[in-house]
Scaffold this motif. Sequence first.
Motif, PDB file in Angstrom:
ATOM      1  N   SER A 213       1.125 -14.045  -3.811  1.00 21.66           N
ATOM      2  CA  SER A 213       1.996 -13.282  -2.837  1.00 21.66           C
ATOM      3  C   SER A 213       3.237 -12.705  -2.960  1.00 21.66           C
ATOM      4  N   GLU A 214       4.006 -13.397  -3.901  1.00 23.56           N
ATOM      5  CA  GLU A 214       5.031 -12.744  -4.557  1.00 23.56           C
ATOM      6  C   GLU A 214       4.874 -11.560  -5.254  1.00 23.56           C
ATOM      7  N   THR A 215       3.959 -11.446  -6.270  1.00 21.34           N
ATOM      8  CA  THR A 215       3.762 -10.347  -6.941  1.00 21.34           C
ATOM      9  C   THR A 215       3.086  -9.379  -6.241  1.00 21.34           C
ATOM     10  N   CYS A 216       2.307  -9.494  -5.176  1.00 19.44           N
ATOM     11  CA  CYS A 216       1.593  -8.785  -4.271  1.00 19.44           C
ATOM     12  C   CYS A 216       2.092  -8.354  -2.883  1.00 19.44           C
ATOM     13  N   SER A 217       3.446  -8.121  -2.847  1.00 23.93           N
ATOM     14  CA  SER A 217       4.128  -7.893  -1.707  1.00 23.93           C
ATOM     15  C   SER A 217       3.395  -6.526  -1.032  1.00 23.93           C
ATOM     16  N   ALA A 218       3.479  -6.634   0.366  1.00 22.74           N
ATOM     17  CA  ALA A 218       3.044  -5.490   1.036  1.00 22.74           C
ATOM     18  C   ALA A 218       1.348  -5.359   0.799  1.00 22.74           C
ATOM     19  N   CYS A 219       0.918  -6.144   0.675  1.00 18.90           N
ATOM     20  CA  CYS A 219      -0.850  -6.163   0.116  1.00 18.90           C
ATOM     21  C   CYS A 219      -1.685  -6.581   1.508  1.00 18.90           C
ATOM     22  N   GLU A 220      -1.024  -6.565   2.647  1.00 22.46           N
ATOM     23  CA  GLU A 220      -1.759  -6.846   3.900  1.00 22.46           C
ATOM     24  C   GLU A 220      -2.603  -5.956   4.679  1.00 22.46           C
ATOM     25  N   SER A 221      -2.315  -4.672   3.869  1.00 24.90           N
ATOM     26  CA  SER A 221      -3.132  -3.358   4.390  1.00 24.90           C
ATOM     27  C   SER A 221      -3.229  -2.443   3.466  1.00 24.90           C
ATOM     28  N   PRO A 222      -4.219  -1.562   3.268  1.00 24.96           N
ATOM     29  CA  PRO A 222      -4.577  -0.611   2.063  1.00 24.96           C
ATOM     30  C   PRO A 222      -3.684   0.038   1.770  1.00 24.96           C
ATOM     31  N   ILE A 223      -3.034   0.665   2.878  1.00 21.85           N
ATOM     32  CA  ILE A 223      -2.023   1.669   2.819  1.00 21.85           C
ATOM     33  C   ILE A 223      -0.617   1.366   2.290  1.00 21.85           C
ATOM     34  N   SER A 224      -0.371   0.425   2.785  1.00 21.28           N
ATOM     35  CA  SER A 224       0.898  -0.568   2.172  1.00 21.28           C
ATOM     36  C   SER A 224       0.829  -1.147   0.710  1.00 21.28           C
ATOM     37  N   ALA A 225      -0.326  -1.433   0.532  1.00 18.45           N
ATOM     38  CA  ALA A 225      -0.676  -1.797  -0.828  1.00 18.45           C
ATOM     39  C   ALA A 225      -0.608  -0.740  -1.911  1.00 18.45           C
ATOM     40  N   PHE A 226      -1.319   0.286  -1.356  1.00 16.86           N
ATOM     41  CA  PHE A 226      -1.327   1.441  -2.355  1.00 16.86           C
ATOM     42  C   PHE A 226      -0.161   2.283  -2.459  1.00 16.86           C
ATOM     43  N   ASP A 227       0.781   2.119  -1.682  1.00 17.87           N
ATOM     44  CA  ASP A 227       2.249   2.686  -1.653  1.00 17.87           C
ATOM     45  C   ASP A 227       3.150   1.921  -2.421  1.00 17.87           C
ATOM     46  N   SER A 228       3.045   0.603  -2.366  1.00 19.55           N
ATOM     47  CA  SER A 228       3.762  -0.445  -3.095  1.00 19.55           C
ATOM     48  C   SER A 228       3.237  -0.353  -4.525  1.00 19.55           C
ATOM     49  N   HIS A 229       2.121  -0.389  -4.768  1.00 15.05           N
ATOM     50  CA  HIS A 229       1.665  -0.545  -6.108  1.00 15.05           C
ATOM     51  C   HIS A 229       0.864   0.255  -6.851  1.00 15.05           C
ATOM     52  N   ASN A 230       0.466   1.352  -6.009  1.00 17.98           N
ATOM     53  CA  ASN A 230      -0.327   2.685  -6.602  1.00 17.98           C
ATOM     54  C   ASN A 230      -1.489   2.204  -7.649  1.00 17.98           C
ATOM     55  N   VAL A 231      -1.542   2.494  -8.942  1.00 19.19           N
ATOM     56  CA  VAL A 231      -2.813   2.093  -9.478  1.00 19.19           C
ATOM     57  C   VAL A 231      -2.852   0.674  -9.736  1.00 19.19           C
ATOM     58  N   GLY A 232      -1.738  -0.186  -9.553  1.00 19.04           N
ATOM     59  CA  GLY A 232      -1.689  -1.593  -9.915  1.00 19.04           C
ATOM     60  C   GLY A 232      -2.464  -2.323  -8.986  1.00 19.04           C
ATOM     61  N   VAL A 233      -3.093  -2.014  -7.764  1.00 18.91           N
ATOM     62  CA  VAL A 233      -3.794  -2.353  -6.929  1.00 18.91           C
ATOM     63  C   VAL A 233      -5.126  -3.087  -7.511  1.00 18.91           C
ATOM     64  N   VAL A 234      -5.484  -2.011  -8.460  1.00 17.54           N
ATOM     65  CA  VAL A 234      -6.817  -2.719  -8.978  1.00 17.54           C
ATOM     66  C   VAL A 234      -6.606  -4.164  -9.840  1.00 17.54           C
ATOM     67  N   THR A 235      -5.350  -4.174 -10.562  1.00 16.53           N
ATOM     68  CA  THR A 235      -5.122  -5.388 -11.354  1.00 16.53           C
ATOM     69  C   THR A 235      -4.873  -6.407 -10.200  1.00 16.53           C
ATOM     70  N   HIS A 236      -4.335  -6.259  -8.934  1.00 16.08           N
ATOM     71  CA  HIS A 236      -4.074  -7.348  -7.924  1.00 16.08           C
ATOM     72  C   HIS A 236      -5.237  -7.709  -7.358  1.00 16.08           C
ATOM     73  N   TYR A 237      -6.170  -6.855  -7.136  1.00 14.61           N
ATOM     74  CA  TYR A 237      -7.569  -7.242  -6.532  1.00 14.61           C
ATOM     75  C   TYR A 237      -8.330  -8.026  -7.596  1.00 14.61           C
ATOM     76  N   GLU A 238      -8.073  -7.873  -8.752  1.00 12.34           N
ATOM     77  CA  GLU A 238      -8.785  -8.747  -9.831  1.00 12.34           C
ATOM     78  C   GLU A 238      -8.181 -10.082  -9.863  1.00 12.34           C
ATOM     79  N   THR A 239      -6.976 -10.138  -9.558  1.00  6.53           N
ATOM     80  CA  THR A 239      -6.264 -11.534  -9.383  1.00  6.53           C
ATOM     81  C   THR A 239      -6.885 -12.431  -8.123  1.00  6.53           C
ATOM     82  N   SER A 240      -6.791 -11.512  -7.074  1.00  4.12           N
ATOM     83  CA  SER A 240      -7.307 -12.177  -5.730  1.00  4.12           C
ATOM     84  C   SER A 240      -8.805 -12.622  -5.941  1.00  4.12           C
ATOM     85  N   LEU A 241      -9.581 -12.079  -6.932  1.00  6.42           N
ATOM     86  CA  LEU A 241     -10.786 -12.747  -7.091  1.00  6.42           C
ATOM     87  C   LEU A 241     -10.818 -14.054  -7.705  1.00  6.42           C
TER      88      LEU A 241
END
Length: 329
Positions: A213-241
């Motif tokens: 939660s700390e490293t993936c802030s604003a990840c509750e919606s796809p738009i805010s996640a992409f705006d905050s992390h750009n291509v890093g969303v792929v890495t965060h998605y792997e972490t969520s798994l």
Amino acid sequence: MEKTRTRSRVVLIAVIVAASLLTPAAAPVAAEEPETADDYFTELRTMDNLDVYEEYGELETLHTQSLSAVQVGEFTSEQASELDSIIATLRLFENAQSQYEADEFAAGFETATEIESEIDTLETYDESLAALSTLALTRYYEQLGDELVAQAEATENTPTEIELREMAASAYERSNDPDQAAEYTRQVEQLNAELSADRDQMDEAEAAMASFSETCSACESPISAFDSHNVGVVTHYETSLSVTPVLADAIDRAERHGLTERQETLEAQSETARTMQLSLAVASSGVLLGYGILVAIVVAVITSRLLAWKRAFEAANVDSVVTVGDRDV
């Protein structure tokens, strides 16, 4: 008029204060302690039909013998002390049995400890009466142990089960049943080890979620996640798994031990993790789709260039063949 009312109130208050000072305070009435043989006989007669006699016949015998003894011979101060101890023992047994029937097991243990102390005192006056009391107390502890085991087997909360089995072990030990005491002590140690290990797993799951939660802030919606992390969303998605199954396992452990509050906390965290995972999945798909389109464009450009080069090359070869043919002619 107002002055008259004020003066009247002052007079009334003064009268009340004076009356309170003149009225003697009611002194608490202390319960009268028996002093003579007749007093003790009367006190014992009030204990003729205690409910506790139905469970422990030894106590009824104790009462009957004491009632007979107080009517025979010269009444001495030593006999008074002995009767004080007998009366206290009977009253304590009555309290202990009431606590047992009300499932107040910890209080029952405390009262039983007081009974042990009173029996030690009674033993200094009459060993046979003390032995009767000890038999009754031994059966009380045995009964207490059996009920504690039944309660432990019925509960779904492991900490409560540990507490009940621990008390059962102590009850069996005091009822002179060392084998049962050792068995429930072993069970307590095993349950403690299992609970400790599972709590460690729950702690690790919560720590993993907190870090995610700390490293993936604003990840509750796809738009805010992409705006905050750009291509890093792929890495965060792997972490969520990796986080979501750990939380699911922790929930199972909490449920198994009946840790309701901990389970609810973990379930809330798991729901948040799943929401974040879905958002990251959508955002990652968008990123991958974008890269896919970009790659497709690059491939298309390269392909078109290659085709153009190929056509140019083929055209050049055709012109060469025609020229050679004309010269030969």
